[in-house]
Design a protein around this motif. Structure first.
Motif, short mmCIF file in Angstrom:
data_model
loop_
_atom_site.label_atom_id
_atom_site.label_comp_id
_atom_site.label_asym_id
_atom_site.label_seq_id
_atom_site.Cartn_x
_atom_site.Cartn_y
_atom_site.Cartn_z
N CYS A 191 0.83 -1.21 0.00
CA CYS A 191 0.00 0.00 0.00
C CYS A 191 0.86 1.25 0.00
CB CYS A 191 -0.94 0.00 1.19
SG CYS A 191 -2.27 -1.21 1.07
N LEU A 192 1.93 1.27 0.79
CA LEU A 192 2.81 2.43 0.81
C LEU A 192 3.51 2.65 -0.52
CD1 LEU A 192 4.44 2.09 4.34
CD2 LEU A 192 2.81 3.82 3.58
N VAL A 193 4.01 1.58 -1.12
CA VAL A 193 4.70 1.71 -2.41
C VAL A 193 3.74 2.19 -3.50
CG1 VAL A 193 5.81 0.37 -4.25
CG2 VAL A 193 6.53 0.07 -1.89
N LEU A 194 2.56 1.62 -3.56
CA LEU A 194 1.60 2.02 -4.60
C LEU A 194 1.08 3.44 -4.37
CD1 LEU A 194 -0.36 -1.30 -5.09
CD2 LEU A 194 1.35 -0.28 -6.60
N THR A 195 0.92 3.85 -3.12
CA THR A 195 0.53 5.23 -2.83
C THR A 195 1.62 6.20 -3.26
OG1 THR A 195 -0.85 4.50 -1.00
CG2 THR A 195 -0.21 6.82 -1.03
N TYR A 196 2.86 5.86 -3.00
CA TYR A 196 3.98 6.70 -3.41
C TYR A 196 4.06 6.83 -4.93
CZ TYR A 196 8.71 8.50 -3.79
OH TYR A 196 9.80 9.25 -4.10
N ILE A 197 3.87 5.72 -5.64
CA ILE A 197 3.86 5.77 -7.10
C ILE A 197 2.70 6.63 -7.60
CG2 ILE A 197 3.49 4.37 -9.18
CD1 ILE A 197 5.07 2.14 -7.74
N GLY A 198 1.54 6.51 -6.99
CA GLY A 198 0.39 7.32 -7.37
C GLY A 198 0.63 8.80 -7.13
N MET A 199 1.25 9.15 -6.01
CA MET A 199 1.53 10.56 -5.73
C MET A 199 2.55 11.12 -6.71
SD MET A 199 -0.45 11.37 -3.38
CE MET A 199 -0.28 12.28 -1.89
N LEU A 200 3.56 10.32 -7.05
CA LEU A 200 4.53 10.77 -8.06
C LEU A 200 3.86 10.96 -9.41
CD1 LEU A 200 7.74 8.68 -7.33
CD2 LEU A 200 7.39 11.13 -7.00
N SER A 201 2.96 10.07 -9.76
CA SER A 201 2.24 10.20 -11.04
C SER A 201 1.40 11.46 -11.07
CB SER A 201 1.35 8.99 -11.27
OG SER A 201 2.11 7.82 -11.31
N ILE A 202 0.73 11.77 -9.97
CA ILE A 202 -0.06 13.00 -9.91
C ILE A 202 0.82 14.22 -10.05
CG2 ILE A 202 -1.44 14.44 -8.35
CD1 ILE A 202 -2.73 11.88 -7.32
N LYS A 203 1.98 14.19 -9.41
CA LYS A 203 2.90 15.33 -9.49
C LYS A 203 3.39 15.53 -10.93
CE LYS A 203 7.07 17.17 -7.43
NZ LYS A 203 8.16 16.95 -6.48
N ARG A 212 0.92 19.14 -14.30
CA ARG A 212 1.20 20.30 -15.18
C ARG A 212 0.57 20.16 -16.56
NH1 ARG A 212 7.50 18.86 -15.54
NH2 ARG A 212 7.03 16.71 -15.22
N HIS A 213 0.14 18.94 -16.92
CA HIS A 213 -0.49 18.72 -18.22
C HIS A 213 -2.01 18.82 -18.16
CE1 HIS A 213 3.34 17.54 -19.86
NE2 HIS A 213 3.49 16.65 -18.89
#
Length: 76
Positions: free
Chosen positions: A55-67, A71-72
């Motif tokens: 859960c922590l790894v997938l949440t981190y990947i999701g937050m990076l994707s949002i970041k 801008r697009h």
């Protein structure tokens, strides 16, 4: 769908397949939900640290994707 663990209990599977299926986080989440509903089931196949780690790894990947995507996206 067959590997998610919604339609079977890990206890029903023979040993080499049980180990392989326990590597999928969804099977452990379904096992934890079953144990929460039916306390008579054993929780030998649930590893809370493994689920929390995923859960922590997938949440981190999701937050990076949002970041990265933010801008697009243009509202309005």
């Amino acid at each position: 769908m067959p590997i998610c663990g919604a339609f079977y209990i890990l206890k029903w599977l023979p040993e080499p397949y049980r180990t392989w299926m326990s590597w999928f986080p969804m099977t452990q989440i379904f096992e934890m939900a079953r144990y929460g509903q039916f306390e008579s089931l054993d929780d030998h196949y649930v590893n809370i640290n493994y689920i929390i780690g995923w859960c922590l790894v997938l949440t981190y990947i999701g937050m990076l994707s949002i970041k990265i995507i933010r801008r697009h996206v243009h509202l309005g």
